[in-house]
Design a protein around this motif. Structure first.
Motif, PDB file in Angstrom:
ATOM      1  N   ASP A 151       0.843  -1.202   0.000  1.00 25.06           N
ATOM      2  CA  ASP A 151       0.000   0.000   0.000  1.00 25.06           C
ATOM      3  C   ASP A 151       0.877   1.250   0.000  1.00 25.06           C
ATOM      4  OD1 ASP A 151      -1.736   2.097   0.471  1.00 25.06           O
ATOM      5  OD2 ASP A 151      -2.884   1.049   2.025  1.00 25.06           O
ATOM      6  N   PRO A 152       0.838   2.054  -1.078  1.00 26.92           N
ATOM      7  CA  PRO A 152       1.690   3.252  -1.149  1.00 26.92           C
ATOM      8  C   PRO A 152       1.236   4.354  -0.195  1.00 26.92           C
ATOM      9  CG  PRO A 152       0.202   3.175  -3.019  1.00 26.92           C
ATOM     10  CD  PRO A 152       0.020   1.884  -2.285  1.00 26.92           C
ATOM     11  N   ASN A 153       0.056   4.202   0.380  1.00 20.59           N
ATOM     12  CA  ASN A 153      -0.463   5.223   1.288  1.00 20.59           C
ATOM     13  C   ASN A 153      -0.090   4.961   2.751  1.00 20.59           C
ATOM     14  OD1 ASN A 153      -1.913   6.769  -0.723  1.00 20.59           O
ATOM     15  ND2 ASN A 153      -3.329   5.029  -0.845  1.00 20.59           N
ATOM     16  N   ILE A 154       0.768   3.999   2.978  1.00 20.53           N
ATOM     17  CA  ILE A 154       1.276   3.726   4.330  1.00 20.53           C
ATOM     18  C   ILE A 154       2.727   4.185   4.402  1.00 20.53           C
ATOM     19  CG2 ILE A 154       1.898   1.904   5.979  1.00 20.53           C
ATOM     20  CD1 ILE A 154      -0.518   0.341   5.016  1.00 20.53           C
ATOM     21  N   ASP A 155       3.021   5.053   5.371  1.00 19.78           N
ATOM     22  CA  ASP A 155       4.368   5.595   5.539  1.00 19.78           C
ATOM     23  C   ASP A 155       5.235   4.736   6.447  1.00 19.78           C
ATOM     24  OD1 ASP A 155       3.657   8.063   4.117  1.00 19.78           O
ATOM     25  OD2 ASP A 155       2.510   8.572   5.930  1.00 19.78           O
ATOM     26  N   ALA A 156       4.617   4.129   7.462  1.00 21.56           N
ATOM     27  CA  ALA A 156       5.374   3.405   8.477  1.00 21.56           C
ATOM     28  C   ALA A 156       4.540   2.245   8.990  1.00 21.56           C
ATOM     29  CB  ALA A 156       5.745   4.338   9.629  1.00 21.56           C
ATOM     30  N   VAL A 157       5.231   1.259   9.575  1.00 23.43           N
ATOM     31  CA  VAL A 157       4.520   0.121  10.149  1.00 23.43           C
ATOM     32  C   VAL A 157       5.006  -0.140  11.572  1.00 23.43           C
ATOM     33  CG1 VAL A 157       4.045  -1.008   7.950  1.00 23.43           C
ATOM     34  CG2 VAL A 157       6.177  -1.534   9.161  1.00 23.43           C
ATOM     35  N   VAL A 158       4.101  -0.679  12.366  1.00 22.17           N
ATOM     36  CA  VAL A 158       4.442  -1.216  13.678  1.00 22.17           C
ATOM     37  C   VAL A 158       4.375  -2.732  13.566  1.00 22.17           C
ATOM     38  CG1 VAL A 158       3.756  -1.420  16.096  1.00 22.17           C
ATOM     39  CG2 VAL A 158       3.564   0.792  14.922  1.00 22.17           C
ATOM     40  N   ALA A 216      10.533  -7.162   9.220  1.00 19.67           N
ATOM     41  CA  ALA A 216      11.223  -5.867   9.289  1.00 19.67           C
ATOM     42  C   ALA A 216      12.024  -5.618   8.021  1.00 19.67           C
ATOM     43  CB  ALA A 216      12.137  -5.825  10.512  1.00 19.67           C
ATOM     44  N   ILE A 217      12.740  -6.630   7.556  1.00 18.60           N
ATOM     45  CA  ILE A 217      13.536  -6.482   6.333  1.00 18.60           C
ATOM     46  C   ILE A 217      12.626  -6.236   5.133  1.00 18.60           C
ATOM     47  CG2 ILE A 217      15.052  -7.728   4.736  1.00 18.60           C
ATOM     48  CD1 ILE A 217      16.216  -9.135   7.279  1.00 18.60           C
ATOM     49  N   GLN A 218      11.530  -6.971   5.065  1.00 19.24           N
ATOM     50  CA  GLN A 218      10.566  -6.779   3.969  1.00 19.24           C
ATOM     51  C   GLN A 218       9.986  -5.365   4.001  1.00 19.24           C
ATOM     52  OE1 GLN A 218       7.244  -9.477   4.127  1.00 19.24           O
ATOM     53  NE2 GLN A 218       6.333  -8.716   2.217  1.00 19.24           N
ATOM     54  N   ALA A 219       9.675  -4.867   5.188  1.00 18.70           N
ATOM     55  CA  ALA A 219       9.092  -3.520   5.312  1.00 18.70           C
ATOM     56  C   ALA A 219      10.093  -2.445   4.907  1.00 18.70           C
ATOM     57  CB  ALA A 219       8.622  -3.295   6.743  1.00 18.70           C
ATOM     58  N   LEU A 220      11.349  -2.607   5.310  1.00 16.22           N
ATOM     59  CA  LEU A 220      12.385  -1.635   4.933  1.00 16.22           C
ATOM     60  C   LEU A 220      12.586  -1.635   3.422  1.00 16.22           C
ATOM     61  CD1 LEU A 220      14.922  -2.401   7.804  1.00 16.22           C
ATOM     62  CD2 LEU A 220      13.721  -0.221   7.479  1.00 16.22           C
ATOM     63  N   GLU A 221      12.606  -2.817   2.835  1.00 17.02           N
ATOM     64  CA  GLU A 221      12.779  -2.912   1.376  1.00 17.02           C
ATOM     65  C   GLU A 221      11.582  -2.341   0.629  1.00 17.02           C
ATOM     66  OE1 GLU A 221      13.541  -7.060   0.844  1.00 17.02           O
ATOM     67  OE2 GLU A 221      15.696  -6.869   1.266  1.00 17.02           O
ATOM     68  N   ALA A 222      10.424  -2.306   1.299  1.00 18.99           N
ATOM     69  CA  ALA A 222       9.224  -1.715   0.697  1.00 18.99           C
ATOM     70  C   ALA A 222       9.174  -0.200   0.902  1.00 18.99           C
ATOM     71  CB  ALA A 222       7.977  -2.360   1.298  1.00 18.99           C
ATOM     72  N   GLY A 223      10.202   0.341   1.549  1.00 16.78           N
ATOM     73  CA  GLY A 223      10.282   1.789   1.735  1.00 16.78           C
ATOM     74  C   GLY A 223       9.500   2.313   2.921  1.00 16.78           C
ATOM     75  N   LYS A 224       9.211   1.449   3.886  1.00 19.63           N
ATOM     76  CA  LYS A 224       8.465   1.874   5.070  1.00 19.63           C
ATOM     77  C   LYS A 224       9.411   2.146   6.245  1.00 19.63           C
ATOM     78  CE  LYS A 224       4.807   0.638   2.671  1.00 19.63           C
ATOM     79  NZ  LYS A 224       4.077   1.646   1.861  1.00 19.63           N
ATOM     80  N   HIS A 225       9.054   3.119   7.055  1.00 22.21           N
ATOM     81  CA  HIS A 225       9.693   3.280   8.355  1.00 22.21           C
ATOM     82  C   HIS A 225       9.135   2.192   9.275  1.00 22.21           C
ATOM     83  CE1 HIS A 225      11.277   7.156   7.053  1.00 22.21           C
ATOM     84  NE2 HIS A 225      10.053   7.487   6.643  1.00 22.21           N
ATOM     85  N   VAL A 226       9.922   1.798  10.281  1.00 20.88           N
ATOM     86  CA  VAL A 226       9.549   0.622  11.068  1.00 20.88           C
ATOM     87  C   VAL A 226       9.703   0.860  12.566  1.00 20.88           C
ATOM     88  CG1 VAL A 226      10.114  -1.789  11.569  1.00 20.88           C
ATOM     89  CG2 VAL A 226      10.196  -0.962   9.205  1.00 20.88           C
ATOM     90  N   MET A 227       8.646   0.537  13.313  1.00 23.54           N
ATOM     91  CA  MET A 227       8.774   0.342  14.750  1.00 23.54           C
ATOM     92  C   MET A 227       8.676  -1.160  14.975  1.00 23.54           C
ATOM     93  SD  MET A 227       6.663   1.795  18.061  1.00 23.54           S
ATOM     94  CE  MET A 227       7.595   3.318  18.193  1.00 23.54           C
TER      95      MET A 227
END
Length: 358
Positions: A66-73, A85-96
């Motif tokens: 989803d391009p409308n999500i900036d970050a994930v928890v 976490a690695i998948q989220a970073l590679e998708a361009g998301k900030h991560v908690m």
């Protein structure tokens, strides 16, 4: 994300800790929960209804697309921390990313490499750093009021608190360990932070499993699976040596026949003063004119809470590009120490820490 608009956040994992993050985010106007997912879809749907979240995704892949999500928890079981976490970073998301950062040291190293390559914010939510008492003690440490902190004692001793017997909590392959990785990770992080972040150089530790294998010491967290497995420790103890000559002793348990109030604690021993935090009570200790001159620390009645402060810091880091106080390297440090304690327990020897990345 555009200037002036809330940071749009997706929640991966709708269980107990995921729900805590959802409750907290509702108190942070700078952020907005826009989507949620869980491996058990009905739970995600229930959380969406409970918290008025617009979108429910049937899996992590779709949420991260989803391009409308900036970050994930990320609030899932430990074994999935690194892959997601690695998948989220590679998708361009900030991560908690919930603690412990990774199941083991190798997974932690992979997360560090992914974070550096992605150039995104990754923060570990060690909420104890954000408690009012912790911040008050840290302020005094930074002012030099305690002098040289040469030793710290930290721990979290539960008498009867094994969580979810037989579930992922008590399986080494899924959790990475017992109370050491569950509770010890908090106390290590907080202690090193309050000591001024000295570099750990060696560890001597031991772990024990006296109650869990006999299905004793069961706590109230989680639902037991009596057909499951218990192959983690129920008590761990360690002595960590630091590069400035100081030492840190750690004791944590899920189950132990000991007199305890079940509260986390840290005691700092300094050349000019001391500090003590135990649960919601804190104290600064000093001497003046050969007399004890102690100061009780209190929590304001209208305190907004550690997790709200922590989440606001996460949003600030995303907006400014600054490194979080609990950065990816604080997570790596914890995994490095935890790995060494387990290895020391297995070998009976002191383990020198190998800082192959810094």
């Amino acid at each position: 994300m555009t200037a002036g608009n809330p940071v749009r956040i997706g929640i991966i994992g709708s269980g107990n800790i995921g729900n805590v993050h959802m409750e907290v985010l509702k108190k942070v106007p700078e952020a907005e929960i826009t989507a949620v997912t869980d491996v058990y879809l009905p739970l995600a749907e229930a959380r969406a209804k409970q918290h008025n979240i617009e979108r429910v995704y049937e899996n992590t892949d779709k949420l991260l697309a989803d391009p409308n999500i900036d970050a994930v928890v990320i609030a899932v079981s430990n074994e999935w921390h690194a892959p997601i976490a690695i998948q989220a970073l590679e998708a361009g998301k900030h991560v908690m990313l919930e603690k412990p950062m990774a199941l083991n040291l190798e997974s932690a190293r992979q997360i560090v490499e992914a974070e550096r390559k992605a150039g995104k914010v990754l923060m570990i939510p060690h909420q104890l750093r954000w408690e009012t008492l912790s911040q008050a003690v840290k302020q005094q440490v930074d002012k030099g009021a305690l002098g040289h902190i040469y030793h710290a004692k930290a721990g979290w001793m539960r008498r009867k608190g094994i969580p979810g017997w037989g579930t992922w909590f008590t399986q080494m392959g899924k959790s990475g360990g017992g109370p050491l990785i569950d509770l010890g990770v908090h106390m290590l992080d907080l202690s090193l932070y309050l000591m001024g972040n000295p570099k750990p150089v060696s560890v001597y530790g031991a772990t024990y499993a006296e109650f869990g294998p006999r299905k004793k010491g069961i706590g109230s967290w989680g639902t037991p699976n009596w057909d499951g497995q218990y192959d983690v420790e129920d008590l761990a103890t360690a002595l960590i040596k630091l590069d400035n000559g100081a030492t840190l002793s750690l004791d944590v348990s899920w189950a132990a026949l000991i007199e305890t109030d079940n509260q986390p604690y840290v005691q700092l021993l300094g050349s000019e003063g001391g500090a003590s935090i135990r649960g919601t009570k804190g104290k600064l200790l000093a001497e003046m004119f050969d007399r004890e001159a102690d100061v009780d620390l209190t929590i304001p009645e209208q305190d907004e809470g550690a997790r709200v402060r922590m989440m606001r810091h996460f949003i600030t880091c995303i907006e400014s590009g600054q490194q979080p106080i609990t950065s990816v390297m604080t997570g790596y440090t914890n995994n490095l120490i935890l790995d060494a304690i387990y290895r020391s327990s297995q070998t009976g020897n002191e383990v020198k820490l190998n800082w192959d990345i810094e």
